[in-house]
Structures are given as structure tokens and as C-alpha cells.
Design an enzyme around this catalytic site. Structure first.
Site, mmCIF file in Angstrom:
data_model
loop_
_atom_site.group_PDB
_atom_site.id
_atom_site.type_symbol
_atom_site.label_atom_id
_atom_site.label_comp_id
_atom_site.label_asym_id
_atom_site.label_seq_id
_atom_site.Cartn_x
_atom_site.Cartn_y
_atom_site.Cartn_z
ATOM 1 N N SER A 98 0.482 -2.666 -6.585
ATOM 2 C CA SER A 98 1.654 -2.912 -5.718
ATOM 3 C C SER A 98 2.114 -4.338 -5.976
ATOM 4 C CB SER A 98 1.283 -2.768 -4.245
ATOM 5 O OG SER A 98 0.729 -1.509 -3.991
ATOM 6 N N LYS A 173 7.484 1.649 -2.429
ATOM 7 C CA LYS A 173 6.127 1.316 -1.956
ATOM 8 C C LYS A 173 6.185 0.160 -0.939
ATOM 9 C CE LYS A 173 1.680 0.418 -1.736
ATOM 10 N NZ LYS A 173 0.721 1.215 -0.980
ATOM 11 N N LYS A 243 0.015 -9.853 1.258
ATOM 12 C CA LYS A 243 0.800 -9.931 0.014
ATOM 13 C C LYS A 243 1.988 -8.969 0.051
ATOM 14 C CE LYS A 243 -0.567 -7.157 -2.932
ATOM 15 N NZ LYS A 243 -0.401 -5.860 -3.522
#
Ligand code: NAD
Length: 302
Positions: A98, A173, A243
Site C-alpha cells: 500500500s 486502497k 502511513k
């Protein structure tokens, strides 16, 4: 028919079970990670060990990367001893980490310069879905490339979606992570509130999972993490959620889009990380609230 040789780089909480599922499906695999321990585990299951990302890519028709964040993907693909040093012209690189959509685009364009094709294919479902081969895989890039490699994707995932050009897999995502991060925090707050007010946490769980407050994370995080107080079992590291929320905020900033709740969730997870919870599962944000409120959300704690 002989199955395509795969180079797999990044054998962490997710990459390790995903690589094992490829082996089980009969794909010859060469694996690499900075950490030798999971390499040895995969070799015991039938994989070949590589001593760099370039070496893992050398004989592979397909190279898969499953790494923490943008910097690690850039290092393992574009850096010295990286994938693009070893990959054959015509090979396909599938990055399942990701990361920021703009990093996917950068990697794709660097790969194209040496004749390597690229798909971004981040996943959702967590470690359990990685183990069971039931991940959701969200793919950006040339649809024909995905169709050509659908068997390999199906060895790791159940719901496989093509969502647009390179970078769009990462975009979708990121949207999922906005929802998951805010929801995780809502679960932590709600369970700490209920427990402090004297409700039995196990009863809250039973009621909520058949009520309007239910969600994927209620089942994925309440029984095994919150109710057991076990935030160190393999899951999704709190720092990885931080993150992902940071990636969403970065994109929102560039496009002048207000993200109030994501901003608050980012600050919460940031505080939890500074408090020492970064390596634990993201549900450990509950521990911070428990400490502030002076209550433990545990089975039998009423
Ligand atoms: P992890 O930290 O457990 O694993 C990452 C692995 O990459 C580690 O084994 C590390 O040693 C290795 N690594 C780091 N830099 C490297 C390099 N330069 N070369 C080779 N190996 C390197 O992370 P994870 O939980 O497996 O997550 C991987 C990615 O998948 C992340 O982007 C994460 O956001 C995403 N993701 C995780 C989950 C989850 O539930 N854990 C779910 C969906 C998506």
C-alpha cells in the site's frame, strides 16, 4: 502447463502467507527479504532463496513486491541491487504494497524504460485473508495484463477488481484505509465508553454485530484483540495505518479536499505511535484510551 516462475520480495505479516499460497498453487518461487528468518521458512516450504531483490527477479516472469511503504518499494525496485537491475525485458512487476499512487506511477515509468510491465495491486482483508487466500486485490494498470495473470492472483485472493490505470489500485486502497482507520478508532472509543459505563464488553460485541454499528472490523478486531487484550498477535501494524492515513491526507492536501475525520484519526494514531504502540496491531489504539479512562475492555471485566 508449466507455471510461471515468480520472484517474491517482502515476506512480512502479509507477504509470508501470500508467498506460501503461491507455492501451494504450484508456482516456482524465489524469495527475498532483508530479514533472513522468513526466507528460511519459505525455503523449508519449497522456495528458492535469493540474496537480493535483483537476484529474486532474475529468472522470474512475474516479480511481486509486498513491502511496507514508498521508500522501501523505491529501494527494492529502483535502488542498487533492486528488481530493475535483475528483471528480464518483458517481465511483469506487481507491487502489492500500500503506497502513494504517485509512487506507483513513478515505479511504472522507470520499469517501462527497461521493458518491465507494471501493475499496482494493493490488498485488503488482513493476515487471516492472506493465510486463507481470500484477499481482496485492487488492481490498477493494463486490464489485459491482469486477465493474463488472473490464476496467480486467484492463488492469493478471492475478490479481484480492476479499477483503472496505474495508481488507481492504490487510490481505491487509500479510500478503504480512510474508512478502516476511522472505524478502528470509533470501535476503540465505543468499547472504552461502554466498559467504563459498566456494560460487559462481550455483551456489547454480541449486540453490535447484529446491530447498525456492526462492521468488518468489529469481527476482525474485537474478539481476538480487544476482548483478549492481545495487541501483539500478527495483524496490521499501527504505524502502517498511520502511513496510510498520511497518504490520504497528502493527496487531500494537493487537491484541496477537507478530511476532518481522517485528520483526527491521524492525530490519534500518531499519539498512540509516540506512546510506543507503533509496532503493535492498529487495534492497540484502544490501549491508549484505556489508559486515559482507567478501564480495560476485556472478557469478564464487568
Ligand atoms: P511487514 O512490515 O510485516 O512486512 C514487510 C516486510 O518487508 C518485512 O519482512 C521487511 O523485512 C521487508 N522489507 C522491508 N524493506 C525491504 C527491502 N528493501 N527489501 C526486501 N525486504 C524488505 O508489513 P505487512 O503487514 O506485511 O504489510 C506489507 C504491505 O501490505 C504494507 O504496505 C501494508 O500497508 C499492506 N497491508 C498490510 C495488511 C496487514 O493486515 N498487515 C493488510 C493489507 C495491506
Amino acid at each position: 502447463m508449466n507455471k510461471e516462475h515468480i520472484g517474491f520480495i517482502g515476506l512480512g505479516a502479509m507477504g509470508r502467507p501470500m508467498a506460501k499460497n503461491l507455492l501451494k498453487a504450484g508456482y516456482p518461487l524465489t524469495v527475498y527479504d532483508l530479514n533472513p528468518e522468513p526466507i528460511n521458512e519459505l525455503v523449508a516450504c519449497g522456495a528458492k532463496a535469493a540474496s537480493s531483490s535483483a537476484e529474486a527477479a532474475r529468472d522470474a516472469g512475474v516479480i511481486i513486491t509486498m513491502l511496507p511503504a514508498c521508500d522501501e518499494v523505491k529501494a527494492a525496485v529502483l535502488g542498487a541491487g533492486g528488481v530493475l537491475e535483475g528483471a528480464n525485458e518483458g517481465a511483469l512487476l506487481i507491487d502489492m504494497s500500500s503506497i502513494a499512487p504517485h509512487t506507483s506511477k513513478l515505479v511504472a515509468s522507470e520499469a517501462a524504460k527497461v521493458g518491465v510491465k507494471f501493475l499496482d495491486a494493493p490488498v485488503s482483508g488482513g493476515v487471516t485473508a492472506a493465510e486463507n487466500g481470500t484477499l481482496t486485490i485492487i488492481v490498477g494498470g493494463d486490464r489485459a495484463l491482469l486477465d493474463e495473470h488472473i490464476d496467480l492472483m486467484q492463488a492469493m485472493g478471492k475478490n479481484i477488481y480492476h479499477v483503472g490505470d496505474v495508481g488507481m489500485g492504490e487510490t481505491v486502497k487509500m479510500i478503504n484505509q480512510v474508512l478502516a482507520g476511522i472505524n478502528m478508532l470509533a470501535i476503540a472509543e465505543a468499547f472504552v465508553l461502554g466498559t467504563k459505563l459498566g456494560a460487559d464488553p462481550e455483551t456489547i460485541y454480541k449486540v453490535i454485530r447484529v446491530s447498525a454499528g456492526n462492521s468488518f472490523l468489529i469481527d476482525a478486531r474485537v474478539p481476538d484483540y480487544l476482548l483478549k487484550g492481545d495487541f501483539t498477535r500478527p495483524g496490521f501494524a499501527l504505524d502502517l495505518m498511520l502511513k496510510d492515513l498520511g497518504l490520504a491526507i497528502e493527496s487531500a492536501k494537493i487537491n484541496k479536499i477537507p478530511l476532518f475525520l481522517t485528520g483526527q484519526a491521524y492525530q490519534y494514531f500518531s499519539m498512540a505511535s509516540s506512546w510506543g504502540l507503533g509496532k503493535k496491531d492498529m487495534s492497540s489504539v484502544t490501549e491508549l484510551l484505556e489508559e486515559i479512562v482507567g478501564v480495560k475492555v476485556r472478557t469478564g471485566s464487568e
